[in-house]
Structure formats: C-alpha cells, structure tokens
Design an enzyme around this catalytic site. Structure first.
Site, PDB file in Angstrom:
ATOM      1  N   LEU A  17     -17.406   2.719   1.998  1.00  0.00           N
ATOM      2  CA  LEU A  17     -17.314   4.072   2.511  1.00  0.00           C
ATOM      3  C   LEU A  17     -17.925   5.102   1.565  1.00  0.00           C
ATOM      4  O   LEU A  17     -17.716   5.057   0.353  1.00  0.00           O
ATOM      5  CB  LEU A  17     -15.837   4.419   2.750  1.00  0.00           C
ATOM      6  CG  LEU A  17     -15.577   5.525   3.762  1.00  0.00           C
ATOM      7  CD1 LEU A  17     -16.046   5.100   5.143  1.00  0.00           C
ATOM      8  CD2 LEU A  17     -14.097   5.850   3.784  1.00  0.00           C
ATOM      9  N   GLY A  71       0.837  -1.195   0.000  1.00  0.00           N
ATOM     10  CA  GLY A  71       0.000   0.000   0.000  1.00  0.00           C
ATOM     11  C   GLY A  71       0.869   1.241   0.000  1.00  0.00           C
ATOM     12  O   GLY A  71       2.076   1.198  -0.298  1.00  0.00           O
ATOM     13  N   ARG A 121      -8.535   9.008  14.815  1.00  0.00           N
ATOM     14  CA  ARG A 121      -7.800   9.615  13.692  1.00  0.00           C
ATOM     15  C   ARG A 121      -8.592  10.731  13.045  1.00  0.00           C
ATOM     16  O   ARG A 121      -9.780  10.595  12.755  1.00  0.00           O
ATOM     17  CB  ARG A 121      -7.455   8.555  12.642  1.00  0.00           C
ATOM     18  CG  ARG A 121      -6.738   9.155  11.434  1.00  0.00           C
ATOM     19  CD  ARG A 121      -6.306   8.107  10.453  1.00  0.00           C
ATOM     20  NE  ARG A 121      -7.393   7.407   9.817  1.00  0.00           N
ATOM     21  CZ  ARG A 121      -8.159   7.899   8.827  1.00  0.00           C
ATOM     22  NH1 ARG A 121      -7.970   9.141   8.400  1.00  0.00           N
ATOM     23  NH2 ARG A 121      -9.110   7.160   8.288  1.00  0.00           N
ATOM     24  N   HIS A 151     -16.260   4.892  11.011  1.00  0.00           N
ATOM     25  CA  HIS A 151     -16.583   6.015  10.126  1.00  0.00           C
ATOM     26  C   HIS A 151     -18.095   6.167  10.091  1.00  0.00           C
ATOM     27  O   HIS A 151     -18.820   5.177   9.980  1.00  0.00           O
ATOM     28  CB  HIS A 151     -16.037   5.745   8.722  1.00  0.00           C
ATOM     29  CG  HIS A 151     -16.011   6.946   7.832  1.00  0.00           C
ATOM     30  ND1 HIS A 151     -17.157   7.549   7.357  1.00  0.00           N
ATOM     31  CD2 HIS A 151     -14.975   7.677   7.336  1.00  0.00           C
ATOM     32  CE1 HIS A 151     -16.824   8.584   6.594  1.00  0.00           C
ATOM     33  NE2 HIS A 151     -15.508   8.680   6.567  1.00  0.00           N
ATOM     34  N   HIS A 163     -13.808   1.187  10.438  1.00  0.00           N
ATOM     35  CA  HIS A 163     -13.025   1.823   9.383  1.00  0.00           C
ATOM     36  C   HIS A 163     -11.516   1.793   9.593  1.00  0.00           C
ATOM     37  O   HIS A 163     -10.773   1.441   8.686  1.00  0.00           O
ATOM     38  CB  HIS A 163     -13.491   3.274   9.248  1.00  0.00           C
ATOM     39  CG  HIS A 163     -12.774   4.060   8.191  1.00  0.00           C
ATOM     40  ND1 HIS A 163     -12.690   3.632   6.878  1.00  0.00           N
ATOM     41  CD2 HIS A 163     -12.114   5.251   8.248  1.00  0.00           C
ATOM     42  CE1 HIS A 163     -12.021   4.520   6.164  1.00  0.00           C
ATOM     43  NE2 HIS A 163     -11.641   5.501   6.974  1.00  0.00           N
ATOM     44  N   ARG A 200     -14.802  12.094  13.517  1.00  0.00           N
ATOM     45  CA  ARG A 200     -15.597  10.922  13.143  1.00  0.00           C
ATOM     46  C   ARG A 200     -16.211  10.191  14.326  1.00  0.00           C
ATOM     47  O   ARG A 200     -17.321   9.680  14.240  1.00  0.00           O
ATOM     48  CB  ARG A 200     -14.714   9.957  12.335  1.00  0.00           C
ATOM     49  CG  ARG A 200     -14.365  10.509  10.970  1.00  0.00           C
ATOM     50  CD  ARG A 200     -13.308   9.685  10.283  1.00  0.00           C
ATOM     51  NE  ARG A 200     -13.061  10.199   8.940  1.00  0.00           N
ATOM     52  CZ  ARG A 200     -12.151   9.690   8.112  1.00  0.00           C
ATOM     53  NH1 ARG A 200     -11.401   8.669   8.516  1.00  0.00           N
ATOM     54  NH2 ARG A 200     -11.987  10.195   6.913  1.00  0.00           N
ATOM     55  N   GLU A 223     -15.910  11.303   3.631  1.00  0.00           N
ATOM     56  CA  GLU A 223     -16.164  12.530   4.370  1.00  0.00           C
ATOM     57  C   GLU A 223     -16.152  13.741   3.445  1.00  0.00           C
ATOM     58  O   GLU A 223     -16.708  14.798   3.772  1.00  0.00           O
ATOM     59  CB  GLU A 223     -15.078  12.679   5.436  1.00  0.00           C
ATOM     60  CG  GLU A 223     -15.417  13.562   6.591  1.00  0.00           C
ATOM     61  CD  GLU A 223     -14.473  13.271   7.750  1.00  0.00           C
ATOM     62  OE1 GLU A 223     -13.944  14.243   8.302  1.00  0.00           O
ATOM     63  OE2 GLU A 223     -14.264  12.093   8.083  1.00  0.00           O
ATOM     64  N   PHE A 228     -12.767  19.106   5.725  1.00  0.00           N
ATOM     65  CA  PHE A 228     -12.869  17.743   6.255  1.00  0.00           C
ATOM     66  C   PHE A 228     -13.127  17.847   7.748  1.00  0.00           C
ATOM     67  O   PHE A 228     -12.884  18.888   8.375  1.00  0.00           O
ATOM     68  CB  PHE A 228     -11.590  16.943   5.982  1.00  0.00           C
ATOM     69  CG  PHE A 228     -11.796  15.733   5.125  1.00  0.00           C
ATOM     70  CD1 PHE A 228     -11.736  14.454   5.667  1.00  0.00           C
ATOM     71  CD2 PHE A 228     -12.053  15.866   3.782  1.00  0.00           C
ATOM     72  CE1 PHE A 228     -11.916  13.341   4.875  1.00  0.00           C
ATOM     73  CE2 PHE A 228     -12.235  14.754   2.984  1.00  0.00           C
ATOM     74  CZ  PHE A 228     -12.172  13.472   3.530  1.00  0.00           C
ATOM     75  N   GLN A 263     -11.645   3.101  14.971  1.00  0.00           N
ATOM     76  CA  GLN A 263     -12.551   4.151  14.489  1.00  0.00           C
ATOM     77  C   GLN A 263     -13.691   3.592  13.645  1.00  0.00           C
ATOM     78  O   GLN A 263     -13.475   2.773  12.749  1.00  0.00           O
ATOM     79  CB  GLN A 263     -11.766   5.159  13.642  1.00  0.00           C
ATOM     80  CG  GLN A 263     -12.597   6.333  13.148  1.00  0.00           C
ATOM     81  CD  GLN A 263     -11.756   7.313  12.366  1.00  0.00           C
ATOM     82  OE1 GLN A 263     -11.560   7.151  11.159  1.00  0.00           O
ATOM     83  NE2 GLN A 263     -11.220   8.327  13.036  1.00  0.00           N
TER      84      GLN A 263
END
Length: 591
Positions: free
Chosen positions: A263, A29, A407, A253, A367, A297, A266, A131, A251
């Site tokens: 998802l 990633g 986060r 979301h 999430h 969140r 946001e 955000f 978390q």
C-alpha cells in the site's frame, strides 16, 4: 484408516493440551489487543495468535485514525458519521456509525494517554490531515480529520496496546492456528487449535470467545494484505453454520505499488499527491470534481481502471496490469520525508523511485473486507433471529456494519479501537455471570485426524490451487464484475475445493510444519472465495465496492439490505437482514 491410529491420546496427554480461561481472544491485532485489554481487567484472558503480536497486520496501517477532534479544521462527530454512511453507499447501519464517530474522539485520547506518539501541530495538539471522503458540513468540502503518527499509525497502535496487555497479565499463545470452534447449539464452548512449534492440537475451554483474525485479501493475486491474512475466524465460523454478512463487498485501494500491491497510503494524497494518466492529466477532475483525488476509494479505483481500459494507462495497452502515476514530487523533499518516510523508503527499495523527485507507479490492490462475521454494537455474534451466546467478533473479521458497501479511509483503525474496546467490555461483563461450558467428548479428534491425513497421503501439492484461486478471484471478482465472470468464478472455486481434498504435505515433521499451516489457510481462503463470489453473483446492482457492468445502477427498492450467506457442504445459500436507515435518507453519492 492408518492415519487415525496415531491420533489416540490418553487422558494425561489430553489434560496437558487443554487450557481453561474466562475469555479467549483469537487474533492479536488492534481489535484483539484492545478487547483483551478491556476483558483482562476482570477476567482471566488469553490471546491466541498465529503470529508474534507485533507482526499483526494492524501494523501495516499507515495513514491515520479518523476522529473529529477539530484540532486543525472545524469538525464534528455528526459529520464523521454522515461521511461514513455516505461513503458506505448507505448500506451502513446508521446507529452503529454514530457510535463509531462519537466514541472515536475518546478512543484517540485514550490511546494518547496510554503512550501513543501522535504527530503534533506547532501548538502541541494531535495533528490531523485530509483523507478520502472526509468532509465538513455534510459534504460541503474536505476536512482534516485523520490523526496520525507519520505514516506508522497502525504500528504505533500495536506497540501501545501490546505493552498495556503485558502490563495487565494477559496470557499470550503465539503461533497457534485456530482450526475449529466448539459449539453447543448456539453457545460457544471453546476452540480447537494447532500449535505450530510442536504440531500438537490444543483445546481452549472458555466462557467467551472473540474472533479478531483480520481480513482475507490473500484470496486475490494483487493485495496489500500480509501473507497471514487468510480469514481464519470467518471461515471457521462459516463451517460451523454461522452466516457471514455482506461478503460481496471487498474494497480495492486505488494506490498499491505496481506489481506488488504494497500500500501507498491515502495520506500521500491527503498531503497533496496527485493521480495522473499517460497524458499527464489529473484525471480525477472528470470523476469527482469536488473531492478530486480524495474521493472514496471505490470511486478512485474505478476511475483508475476506467483510465486504463480507455487506453490512458502508462503502457496504454488496456490490460489489467497497466498502471497510473501518483505524483508527490511537488510537495518538496522535507514534506515527503517528514510526513511519509516509510512510503518513501518502500518506493526506493522496491521501485528504485524517490517520491520526492519523481512520480510513483500505482494500481488498485485488494485491500479490505467490508463483510464478515455479523455482530451487534457490543461485538456479540448474532443475526436478527439468533444471538450466539458467549461468541464475539471485532475488527475486519466482523461486520457491525459500519463500513457498508465501501469503508471510509481511516475508519479501519477507528473500528478496531471503538468496537474492539466495546466488545472487550461486554466480554468482561458476560463472563462474570456465566458458567464454564462443558466440552464434548472427543474434542479435537477430528482436527488430529485431518492433520494426520495430510501427512499420510501422497497427493497434490497445494501451491497450484492457491495460485489458481488468486487469479480467478482477481480477474473475475475484482473492481468491475459481471454475471458471466462471477458464475465462472463460483464454478472454478468449487472445483478447487474438491481438489483440496486430495492435497498432502511433502514434509511430515511435526515441528514448525509450514506446509500443514498453509493447507489450513488455503481451506479457509477457498471457503471465503466461494462465499464472496456467490454473494456477489447474487446481488444484481452496483453499490460501493461492488460494481457490476451488467447492473450499473444502485437499486435501493430491491437491494437496500444486508446479505447473509450460509455455507453448507458445497453450497452457499443467501438470506437477508434489514439496514438501519434511521438517521439519513439514502441519496445518490456525489463528490
């Protein structure tokens, strides 16, 4: 035992399945690719991934990467760092947050220079949008800080970094699953891996190993995480005796697609989308009167669950599967299809809803893991007492800690590029003066016997165990928590781990045996589920994403500290380490 006979290998076969590199990165990633890109400048570098790199979960990141460029609104890295600390409910290590915010600016420009096609302002600058939790002047009001490439930001980061790694002659081993880490005391020596294509066990000998295997949201039944997000790196290291940090903080979301968890970024709310209950009310006015729908969140997720529990969900039945609506129809068709084209496509495909014309049904979805492998700001795996030589981690698998208890939106991609880059650079320097460690006799034999046993038994199918684990974690260790539920979760997961010893595969073939892979992944998820539930049960306060109805208040005198959880056999033991509060004094969060 019968199954041990087939595991014997002669020296010639062992040599063929043993590889040697200066640096081995596990995970392809954003964090893994950036680390590989930096390490490969001076070191012979390999990247192991159980996926083709372009399928890594970074590609699912939609909304943007936070950096105080100031292209649209006045902004500063100091405000970004403050938002990170405040959003993380003051469990963030503040010097790490300062590095994150300061280096984010250059990281974004580096990505741009490497070819990332950011969305642009009319003047041609990198465009930015609002955000959740992003503010100016230390919380005075919202600011546009998120740099984005429509709603495909993560995918563009993957494309850019993968191309650069190919250019730098990084060696890629796709469809390799890590099974064990080889340690010599506190010194890493290499890895044991399972090659999906052949079913063979390969040994990777290395001076340095970096884990960037992403999150582990598949422990929950409703999640935005891909099927491959099974926490392989943290689980492998936990079984090797290395503690995991702050695992109780996971978390949720607030806006996952109803029933699926995919998802809805946001960025939809950043563009002006509004959350509404069954009365058509903009209910966030009650919970965060200043930031409204763009509060952090954890706060928005709890607000949605509260609306549902008080009968204001769309069904009004107060059940966990109820939902609310996210309305972006007032933004106009041009804005919707220019700014969030992938979201519009998802909603039409999976819900038969056109977000330019009607509201989208959403519910909180598991999430992001704030906890993980403990590291310093150079990516070295360490605790207050021990530095594990040659061992590194970055990205969601790691815990620096820059996310604390919750986060901030866009900080995942910031974390990937800032700390992936820093870790890669430190790896490159470390291997210059390091000797190649020796491998122990019989490296890989335990893994070969383990897989042979799975094929030799006639036991239980792993599917029911996987589903039971997900249901228990979603219902007992979800958005709201309490002692009784979490105690039950610990007990249930313990029983599932015992049952795992009797599972087997129905298909004994060697080539592309997905059943073997799924059992290895289930083992990882069960271990991490146990650590998560036990850590959450231990923390008797509410902070960030960890919200307990039996302990509703944040308790700084007793709990302003990081959790370190050790897994030994069937027990989780807890230790602690200090939180860096050297810049801002902890205060109550208000939005």
């Amino acid at each position: 035992m019968l199954y041990s006979v087939s595991t014997a290998l002669n020296n010639k076969e062992r040599n063929k399945l043993t590889h040697e590199f200066d640096a081995v990165i596990v995970g392809a990633g954003g964090a893994g690719l950036y680390a590989a890109l930096e390490a490969s400048k001076t070191a012979k570098t390999a990247v192991l991934s159980k996926l083709y790199p372009m399928r890594s979960h970074t590609g699912a990141a939609q909304g943007g990467i936070g950096a105080a460029l100031g292209n649209v609104d006045e902004d500063s890295p100091e405000w970004h760092a403050f938002d990170t600390v405040k959003g993380g409910d003051y469990l963030v290590d503040q010097q790490a947050a300062k590095i994150l915010a300061e280096e984010a600016v250059q990281a974004v420009y580096d990505l741009e220079n490497r070819g990332l096609p950011f969305s642009r302002t009319p003047e041609g600058k990198i465009d930015q949008r609002r955000f959740g939790g992003h503010t100016h002047n230390f919380g005075k009001g919202p600011v546009r800080r998120s740099c984005y490439a429509a709603d495909r930001t993560g995918h563009m980061i993957l494309q850019t970094l993968y191309q650069q790694c190919i250019k730098n002659d990084v060696h890629f081993y796709d469809e390799f699953q890590v099974v064990e880490v080889i340690m010599d005391g506190t010194r890493v020596a290499g890895l044991v891996t399972f090659e999906l294509a052949t079913g063979e066990i390969h040994i990777f000998r290395a001076k340095a190993v970096l884990f960037a295997t992403g999150g582990f949201g598949r422990m929950f039944s409703i999640t935005s995480n891909a099927l491959a997000n099974t926490g392989d790196g943290p689980a492998v290291l936990a079984r090797a005796g290395i503690p995991l940090e702050d695992m109780e903080f996971f978390q949720f979301h607030p806006t996952g697609i109803l029933g699926m968890g995919i998802l809805i970024t946001e960025g939809v709310r950043g563009e002006g989308g509004i959350l509404k209950n069954n009365k058509g009310e903009r209910f966030m006015e009650r919970y965060a009167p200043t930031m409204l729908d763009l509060a952090p969140r954890d706060m928005v997720s709890r607000a949605i669950i509260t609306e549902i529990q008080e009968g204001r969900g769309m069904r009004g039945d107060r059940k966990i599967n109820d939902y609310v609506m996210l309305d972006a129809s007032h933004l106009g068709r041009d804005t919707v299809y220019k700014k969030i084209p992938d979201i519009a496509d998802f909603c039409k495909t999976y819900l038969d809803v056109d977000p330019a014309e009607e509201a989208m049904p959403v519910q909180p979805t598991a999430h992001y893991a704030m906890g993980g492998i403990p590291t310093d700001v150079d990516g070295r795996v360490c605790t207050d007492d021990v530095v594990y030589e040659g061992l590194y981690a970055a990205g969601e698998a790691a815990c620096v800690s820059v996310h604390g208890a919750n986060r901030l939106g866009t900080n995942s991609l910031v974390d990937l590029v800032v700390y992936g880059r820093r870790a890669g650079r430190h790896v490159a320097e470390f291997v210059k003066g390091a000797d190649m460690p020796a491998l122990p006799d019989g490296a890989g034999d335990h893994a070969r016997e383990k897989i042979a046993k799975l094929k030799g038994l006639k036991g239980e199918h792993p599917g029911p165990l996987f589903e039971h684990m997900q249901e228990v974690m979603m219902e007992k260790v979800g958005v709201y928590r309490n002692d009784g539920d979490m105690s039950q979760a610990v007990n249930e997961v313990q029983k599932l781990r015992e049952r795992l010893q009797g599972v087997s595969v129905q298909d004994a073939n060697s080539s592309f045996n997905q059943e073997v892979l799924s059992i290895l992944e289930l083992e990882n998820l069960l271990d991490l589920s146990l650590i998560t539930a036990a850590s959450a049960l231990n923390r008797t306060e509410s902070r960030g994403a960890h919200s307990r109805k039996d302990y509703p208040d944040r308790d700084d005198p007793n709990w302003l500290k990081h959790t370190l959880a050790y897994l030994k056999d069937d027990e989780v033991t807890i230790d602690y380490k200090k939180v860096d509060t050297s810049i801002w004094e902890p205060k109550p969060r208000k939005y």
